[in-house]
Design a protein around this motif. Sequence first.
Motif, short mmCIF file in Angstrom:
data_model
loop_
_atom_site.label_atom_id
_atom_site.label_comp_id
_atom_site.label_asym_id
_atom_site.label_seq_id
_atom_site.Cartn_x
_atom_site.Cartn_y
_atom_site.Cartn_z
N ASP A 81 -8.29 22.35 -26.90
CA ASP A 81 -8.26 22.75 -25.53
C ASP A 81 -7.21 21.98 -24.77
O ASP A 81 -7.10 21.87 -23.59
CB ASP A 81 -9.46 22.85 -24.83
N THR A 82 -6.36 21.31 -25.38
CA THR A 82 -5.21 20.30 -24.73
C THR A 82 -3.86 20.59 -25.40
O THR A 82 -3.85 21.15 -26.28
CB THR A 82 -5.48 18.75 -25.13
N PRO A 83 -2.74 20.44 -24.64
CA PRO A 83 -1.43 20.85 -25.07
C PRO A 83 -1.22 19.89 -26.22
O PRO A 83 -1.43 19.16 -26.73
CB PRO A 83 -0.59 20.20 -23.90
N ARG A 84 -0.22 20.64 -26.96
CA ARG A 84 0.58 20.08 -28.10
C ARG A 84 1.64 19.49 -27.85
O ARG A 84 2.58 20.25 -27.71
CB ARG A 84 0.58 21.09 -29.26
N VAL A 85 1.86 18.08 -27.80
CA VAL A 85 2.93 17.12 -27.30
C VAL A 85 3.46 16.44 -28.36
O VAL A 85 2.95 15.83 -29.30
CB VAL A 85 2.21 16.35 -26.19
N LEU A 86 4.86 16.38 -28.41
CA LEU A 86 5.59 15.68 -29.47
C LEU A 86 6.17 14.47 -28.73
O LEU A 86 6.92 14.53 -27.76
CB LEU A 86 6.67 16.38 -29.78
N TYR A 87 6.04 13.23 -29.08
CA TYR A 87 6.26 12.10 -28.64
C TYR A 87 7.70 11.59 -29.29
O TYR A 87 7.61 11.47 -30.62
CB TYR A 87 5.16 11.04 -28.45
N ARG A 88 8.47 10.76 -28.72
CA ARG A 88 9.69 10.36 -29.47
C ARG A 88 9.75 8.74 -29.35
O ARG A 88 9.00 8.16 -28.69
CB ARG A 88 10.95 10.55 -28.48
N GLN A 89 10.17 8.27 -30.21
CA GLN A 89 10.33 6.72 -30.59
C GLN A 89 9.15 5.93 -30.14
O GLN A 89 8.90 4.99 -29.62
CB GLN A 89 11.58 6.29 -29.80
N VAL A 90 8.08 6.32 -31.08
CA VAL A 90 6.71 5.72 -30.90
C VAL A 90 6.72 4.67 -31.93
O VAL A 90 6.07 4.92 -33.04
CB VAL A 90 5.53 6.69 -31.16
N THR A 91 6.84 3.59 -31.64
CA THR A 91 6.83 2.24 -32.49
C THR A 91 5.26 1.61 -32.31
O THR A 91 4.45 2.14 -31.65
CB THR A 91 7.43 1.17 -31.91
N ASP A 92 5.06 0.75 -33.41
CA ASP A 92 3.70 0.28 -33.46
C ASP A 92 3.01 -0.29 -32.06
O ASP A 92 1.76 -0.29 -31.89
CB ASP A 92 3.47 -0.50 -34.63
N ASP A 108 3.43 10.80 -19.75
CA ASP A 108 4.76 10.15 -19.27
C ASP A 108 5.78 11.05 -19.82
O ASP A 108 6.30 11.06 -21.09
CB ASP A 108 4.69 8.86 -19.76
N LYS A 109 6.80 11.65 -19.13
CA LYS A 109 8.00 12.53 -19.30
C LYS A 109 8.94 11.78 -20.12
O LYS A 109 9.73 12.37 -20.95
CB LYS A 109 8.40 13.25 -18.34
N LYS A 110 9.00 10.37 -19.70
CA LYS A 110 10.27 9.68 -20.42
C LYS A 110 9.65 9.39 -22.16
O LYS A 110 10.57 9.18 -22.91
CB LYS A 110 10.15 8.07 -19.83
N GLN A 111 8.45 9.36 -22.51
CA GLN A 111 8.10 9.35 -23.76
C GLN A 111 8.00 10.48 -24.72
O GLN A 111 7.73 10.51 -25.72
CB GLN A 111 6.70 8.41 -23.77
N ILE A 112 8.06 11.70 -23.95
CA ILE A 112 7.86 12.93 -24.50
C ILE A 112 9.17 13.49 -24.71
O ILE A 112 9.83 13.89 -24.08
CB ILE A 112 6.83 13.94 -23.81
N LEU A 113 9.17 13.93 -26.08
CA LEU A 113 10.53 14.94 -26.43
C LEU A 113 9.99 16.35 -26.18
O LEU A 113 11.25 16.95 -25.46
CB LEU A 113 10.41 14.68 -28.13
N GLY A 114 8.82 16.82 -26.16
CA GLY A 114 8.93 18.33 -25.75
C GLY A 114 7.39 18.69 -26.13
O GLY A 114 6.65 17.91 -26.76
N GLN A 115 7.00 19.96 -25.87
CA GLN A 115 5.69 20.36 -26.12
C GLN A 115 6.05 21.39 -27.51
O GLN A 115 7.14 22.28 -27.55
CB GLN A 115 5.05 21.34 -24.95
N MET A 116 5.07 21.59 -28.11
CA MET A 116 5.07 22.52 -29.32
C MET A 116 4.31 23.82 -28.79
O MET A 116 3.31 23.83 -28.26
CB MET A 116 4.30 21.93 -30.43
N ARG A 117 5.30 24.81 -28.85
CA ARG A 117 4.80 26.01 -28.25
C ARG A 117 3.65 26.89 -29.31
O ARG A 117 2.58 27.41 -28.67
CB ARG A 117 5.83 27.21 -28.01
#
Length: 633
Positions: A81-92, A108-117
Motif C-alpha cells: 500500500d505504499t509507492p514503488r520508489v527507485l533511489y539513486r546512489q545509495v551508498t552504505d 527526498d526528491k534529491k535522492q529519488i530517481l523516479g517511481q516504478m509505475r
Amino acid sequence: MKIQSEKDLVKIRDEQRKDLYDPDFVKVNIGMASCGIAAGAQATHDAAVKAFPDENGVRIRQVGCIGFCEEEPLVEIFGKDTPRVLYRQVTDDRICSVIEAYLAGKFDKKQILGQMRDPRSILEADVENPVGRVAPLDGIPFIEDIPFYKKQVKIALRNCGYVNPESIEAYIARGGYFGFFKALFEMQPAEVIHVVRDSGLRGRGGGGFPTGIKWETCAEHDGERYIICNADEGDPGAYMDRCLLEGDPHGVLEGMLIAAFAIGAREGFIYVRHEYPLAVKRLVTAIKQATAHGLLGKDIAGTGFAFNIKISTGAGAFVCGESTALMASLEGNVGRPRAKYIHTMEKGFRNRPSNLNNVETYANVPAIILKGANWFSQLGTPDSKGTKVFSLVGKVNNTGLVEVPMGISLRDIVFDIGNGIPGKKTFKAVQTGGPSGGCIPERLLELPVDYQKLAEVGSIMGSGGMIVMDQDTCMVDVARYFLDFLKEESCGQCNPCREGIKRMLEILTDICEGNGKQGDIELLEELGGMIRKFSLCGLGTSAPNPVLTTIQYFRDEYEAHIAEKKCPAGVCKALFHYEIDAEACNGCHLCALKCPQEAIRGEKKKPHELDQDKCIKCGICYEACKFGAVVVR
C-alpha cells in the motif's frame, strides 16, 4: 518440487506474488550486478541486512542491474500500500536513513530517481498487480518518463532489476518458463521454429543471421544435435551478456530449452568468459534450481524430452567469440576459426549439427513464444525486427545498459537517452560494434540503428557496444588503439589478418609519433581492403573498419598528423604541447597545485607560465583549468 504442468507454474507464481506483496513487509531491492557492486552495492546490502533483519518488517533482496549504471548503487523500495520508489546512489552510509525515511512516509526528491509505475513483466499482463493501484507521489516522475528510460522497450532485459537472479520462484513469478511449457505441450518443434523465423529475430551476437533459419537448418540434419550459448563477450566497453547472465540467468536457460525442443537437442553448453565470475556463479545456481524442479534433465514434465546444460569457461581469447573457434575451444582444442564452407549447423561441435546463438538472442525467445511472432515483428525496421541491447559508454553523461527498438536514431541514443556530452564539450563520433566497428561522425547522427544502415556507413551492429567520443578524442589514435587490440587477439592462422593488421598498426603508430609520410593514408586503405577480402574469419574481415571509417570521415586529422605534424585533439604526445594563455589565465593557481612535475609557476592572481622541459603532457592542468587558459598547441 518437480514442475510437471502449467498448473504447477501457476501455483508457484501465485504463491511468490502473494509473498512479494505481503502487507506486513516493506521490500528493499538492491541492484547487485557487477556494476552495482563496483559502485558499492555490496556494502549497501550488508549495511541494510545488518540494520533491518526480516523480523523488523523489512525484507532486503538482491536483484540484477536495471540499466542506469551512472546512478548505481540503485535501490528500490515498495510495499503493498505504499509507492514503488527507485533511489539513486545509495551508498552504505545512506541506506539506513533512506529506508527509515521511506517507512516514515518521507521522500527526498534529491535522492529519488523516479517511481516504478508497474513492475509486471511483459509476459504476465493478465496477472493482477496490487502495487499498480497505489497512488503516485506528487512531483516525482515515473521512471518511464525519465529521458534515460523513455525511449527504451525492454524485452531481453525484461526481468533485470526486478527479480532475484538466484531465485527460480522469482523468475516464475514474472512469467518465467511459461513460454517453454507452451512450446512443450501446445506446439510441435516445427511450429516453434516457424514462430521464431516469422518473428524476424536475428542473431544478436554480431553476425545478424536469421535465428529461425539457423534453427531450421540445424534441425534438418541427422545425428546428435547441440545447443550452444555464446557468452564469450570480449568487446572493450561491452557488458550486455554479463548483465543478462547476472540479472536473469533463467531467461537464458529457458530460451535454450525452447531451442533444444525445436531442433531436437539433448545437450547444451554455455561458453562464458572466465572474467565473469558472478555470471558463472548465478548460472550454476540457476542450472541447479532448474534441475531440482525438473526443468532440466531426463523426461522433463513427463514428456520424454530430455535436456542438460553444462558451463564451460573460456580463457579470455577474443577470437573465441567466433563460432568455429568457440566450438574448437569447447572441444578442448586451440580456439582457432576454420573456413565456413561447411556450416556449424551441419558440422559444428564434435562434428555434429550445432546451433549457436548468443545470450541476448536466447533471452528474446521466451517472450516471442508467449506473445507471438507478429508482436515481436511489429517492433523495429523491415530488415531488423525487435529491440537491441546496447552498452552506452564513453564521453556521455548517462552511461548504462539500454534496450531500444531497432531503427532508433543514433541521436536519440546519445543525446536523449545518454543526455549528451559532459563538460559542455562537443560530440565527435560514436563507434558501434566493438573493436571491429566503425566510427560514425556527427553528420550521421540521424542514422537509424539497424544492421543494414550501419553496414552502409562502414560500421557494424556487433554485439552492441556503443562508445561515444568527444572533441578531445584523436580519431587516428582511436584507430591505432583498436587495431592494437585486434593484433593481439588475432589467432595468427591466416596471413592477411596476421601480417596485414600488424603492418597497418605500424603505419598508424608512425603517424601518431610524428613519423607519418605522404602515401600512408592510401596504403592503409589498400591494406584494409585486402584484409577485408582475404581474411579467414570475421575478426580479420571486420578489423579494418575503425581505420577505414576514420579515414573516410576524419581524413583531415590524418592529413594534419602527416603534413603539419600536429594532433588537433592534443592526444598524440609527439605532436603537441600545452601552453598557458596569459590573457585567459587569472592566476587561480589550481593548475600549479595539481601538476605532478611542478612545471607551472607563477604568483596568485597573476598569469602563470609552463616549463616545457618539465612538462610530461599528462593533461592534468588542461582538465583542471576552468577558464580555458591551458591550451593545446
